[in-house]
Design an enzyme around this catalytic site. Structure first.
Site, PDB file in Angstrom:
ATOM      1  N   ASN A  31     -36.234  17.221 -37.665  1.00 54.82           N
ATOM      2  CA  ASN A  31     -35.216  17.126 -36.612  1.00 54.82           C
ATOM      3  C   ASN A  31     -34.490  18.456 -36.463  1.00 54.82           C
ATOM      4  O   ASN A  31     -34.324  19.204 -37.430  1.00 54.82           O
ATOM      5  CB  ASN A  31     -34.230  15.990 -36.913  1.00 54.82           C
ATOM      6  CG  ASN A  31     -33.005  16.453 -37.675  1.00 54.82           C
ATOM      7  OD1 ASN A  31     -32.061  16.994 -37.095  1.00 54.82           O
ATOM      8  ND2 ASN A  31     -33.019  16.247 -38.987  1.00 54.82           N
ATOM      9  N   PHE A  35     -26.066  18.720 -34.546  1.00 54.63           N
ATOM     10  CA  PHE A  35     -24.733  18.095 -34.532  1.00 54.63           C
ATOM     11  C   PHE A  35     -24.365  17.569 -33.146  1.00 54.63           C
ATOM     12  O   PHE A  35     -23.259  17.814 -32.639  1.00 54.63           O
ATOM     13  CB  PHE A  35     -23.643  19.076 -35.007  1.00 54.63           C
ATOM     14  CG  PHE A  35     -23.733  19.491 -36.447  1.00 54.63           C
ATOM     15  CD1 PHE A  35     -24.668  18.945 -37.320  1.00 54.63           C
ATOM     16  CD2 PHE A  35     -22.865  20.460 -36.947  1.00 54.63           C
ATOM     17  CE1 PHE A  35     -24.719  19.342 -38.660  1.00 54.63           C
ATOM     18  CE2 PHE A  35     -22.907  20.859 -38.278  1.00 54.63           C
ATOM     19  CZ  PHE A  35     -23.838  20.306 -39.133  1.00 54.63           C
ATOM     20  N   SER A  94     -26.887  22.047 -43.028  1.00 57.38           N
ATOM     21  CA  SER A  94     -27.858  21.772 -41.962  1.00 57.38           C
ATOM     22  C   SER A  94     -28.532  23.069 -41.534  1.00 57.38           C
ATOM     23  O   SER A  94     -27.864  24.087 -41.334  1.00 57.38           O
ATOM     24  CB  SER A  94     -27.159  21.149 -40.752  1.00 57.38           C
ATOM     25  OG  SER A  94     -28.042  21.133 -39.643  1.00 57.38           O
ATOM     26  N   ASN A  96     -29.819  23.496 -38.659  1.00 54.26           N
ATOM     27  CA  ASN A  96     -29.907  23.453 -37.203  1.00 54.26           C
ATOM     28  C   ASN A  96     -28.697  23.995 -36.458  1.00 54.26           C
ATOM     29  O   ASN A  96     -28.639  23.956 -35.240  1.00 54.26           O
ATOM     30  CB  ASN A  96     -30.179  22.011 -36.756  1.00 54.26           C
ATOM     31  CG  ASN A  96     -31.474  21.480 -37.343  1.00 54.26           C
ATOM     32  OD1 ASN A  96     -32.470  22.191 -37.388  1.00 54.26           O
ATOM     33  ND2 ASN A  96     -31.450  20.252 -37.829  1.00 54.26           N
ATOM     34  N   THR A  97     -27.713  24.486 -37.201  1.00 54.91           N
ATOM     35  CA  THR A  97     -26.585  25.203 -36.598  1.00 54.91           C
ATOM     36  C   THR A  97     -26.657  26.641 -37.097  1.00 54.91           C
ATOM     37  O   THR A  97     -26.631  26.872 -38.305  1.00 54.91           O
ATOM     38  CB  THR A  97     -25.239  24.557 -37.005  1.00 54.91           C
ATOM     39  OG1 THR A  97     -25.192  23.227 -36.477  1.00 54.91           O
ATOM     40  CG2 THR A  97     -24.065  25.349 -36.462  1.00 54.91           C
ATOM     41  N   LYS A 131     -22.358  18.332 -49.282  1.00 54.86           N
ATOM     42  CA  LYS A 131     -23.782  18.098 -49.024  1.00 54.86           C
ATOM     43  C   LYS A 131     -24.516  19.429 -49.088  1.00 54.86           C
ATOM     44  O   LYS A 131     -24.176  20.372 -48.361  1.00 54.86           O
ATOM     45  CB  LYS A 131     -23.987  17.441 -47.663  1.00 54.86           C
ATOM     46  CG  LYS A 131     -25.428  17.001 -47.436  1.00 54.86           C
ATOM     47  CD  LYS A 131     -25.536  16.051 -46.244  1.00 54.86           C
ATOM     48  CE  LYS A 131     -26.936  15.463 -46.167  1.00 54.86           C
ATOM     49  NZ  LYS A 131     -27.068  14.478 -45.077  1.00 54.86           N
ATOM     50  N   ASN A 160     -29.794  17.662 -48.369  1.00 54.53           N
ATOM     51  CA  ASN A 160     -30.036  17.675 -46.926  1.00 54.53           C
ATOM     52  C   ASN A 160     -31.532  17.925 -46.672  1.00 54.53           C
ATOM     53  O   ASN A 160     -32.337  17.909 -47.604  1.00 54.53           O
ATOM     54  CB  ASN A 160     -29.180  18.777 -46.281  1.00 54.53           C
ATOM     55  CG  ASN A 160     -28.790  18.473 -44.846  1.00 54.53           C
ATOM     56  OD1 ASN A 160     -29.548  17.876 -44.093  1.00 54.53           O
ATOM     57  ND2 ASN A 160     -27.598  18.901 -44.457  1.00 54.53           N
TER      58      ASN A 160
END
Length: 253
Positions: A31, A35, A94, A96-97, A131, A160
């Site tokens: 994925n 966010f 994450s 993805n940021t 996390k 994560n």
């Protein structure tokens, strides 16, 4: 219990679609959601209707917020959610940021968590967990143990999603984003065991990553996890997985 998020102060659409990919041959998911959420106030409006479900609030920063101003975003989310969640998760892991994972470095992370703990003490105190990514080195994991001790946060969520693509078969393996599911199982268990052993079980660990069976869940608990979480396991095994895990845990007693 249910963990919601990651929530950010302002609404944001997340990354462009398509951004969620099944890797069926690997029993995995990639994925790159980014966010995507309606902002923390929208979440609070729904949380006010909660009927006694234990809720964790997973908080992060908006994509447009530079890292040097990240604390303000976490603070806004923390203060908005405080009365409506039972514990907090600080998400700095994450993939993805852009640049978010740089906040896992010892100095910025200590500063961020210490700041949140100051707010937490003023409000009475709720558990704050960190996390972390599965891609941290042993040296970085030792830093995490030091940071937990220094800041006195309640514990760690390990782990994560991963940016590793080792051993994947599915054609979607080249997609950008975080990988979850079976390929993550062994590494997340390694991280749990490392943190548990090296800290002498000094803090609780919530184990997550590749739990697709009762045996996988027990493996995480035996490695040192106090609680577990599921994500990709729901996709491939269905919600009945929870019952099977609970039945197996009861047999162990």
């Amino acid at each position: 219990f249910v963990e919601i998020g990651t929530l950010t102060p302002k609404p944001q659409p997340g990354n462009p679609k398509k951004r969620l990919f099944r890797l069926k041959e690997d029993q995995a998911i990639i994925n790159r959601m980014g966010f995507n959420n309606g902002g923390v106030e929208a979440a609070v409006a729904r949380l006010k209707k909660n009927k006694n479900v234990l809720i964790g609030g997973n908080i992060g920063k908006n994509k447009v917020t530079p890292n040097e101003e990240a604390f303000n975003d976490y603070k806004i989310c923390f203060e908005a959610l405080y009365d409506y969640v039972d514990y907090f998760v600080v998400n700095v892991s994450s993939p993805n940021t852009p640049n978010l994972r740089a906040l896992q470095d010892k100095e910025p992370l200590t500063k961020l968590l210490a700041g949140l703990q100051e707010l937490n003490k003023l409000k009475g105190g709720k558990p704050i967990l960190l996390k972390i990514a599965p891609d941290l080195t042993d040296e970085q994991l030792l830093d995490i143990i030091d940071i937990v001790k220094t800041t006195q946060i309640a514990g760690v969520i390990a782990t994560n999603t991963t940016i590793s693509r080792e051993g994947l078969k599915s054609e979607n393996r080249a997609e950008a984003g975080g990988l979850s599911g079976k390929p993550l199982k062994d590494r997340s268990t390694e991280v749990i065991r490392f943190l548990s052993v090296k800290s002498n079980r000094a803090f609780p660990i919530i184990g997550v990553g590749g739990i697709h069976s009762a045996a996988d869940a027990l493996e995480k608990l035996e490695a040192g996890a106090s609680l577990i979480q599921l994500y990709t396991g729901f996709i491939y095994e269905g919600p009945g997985l929870i019952k099977r895990i609970n039945q197996e845990i009861l047999k162990q007693k």
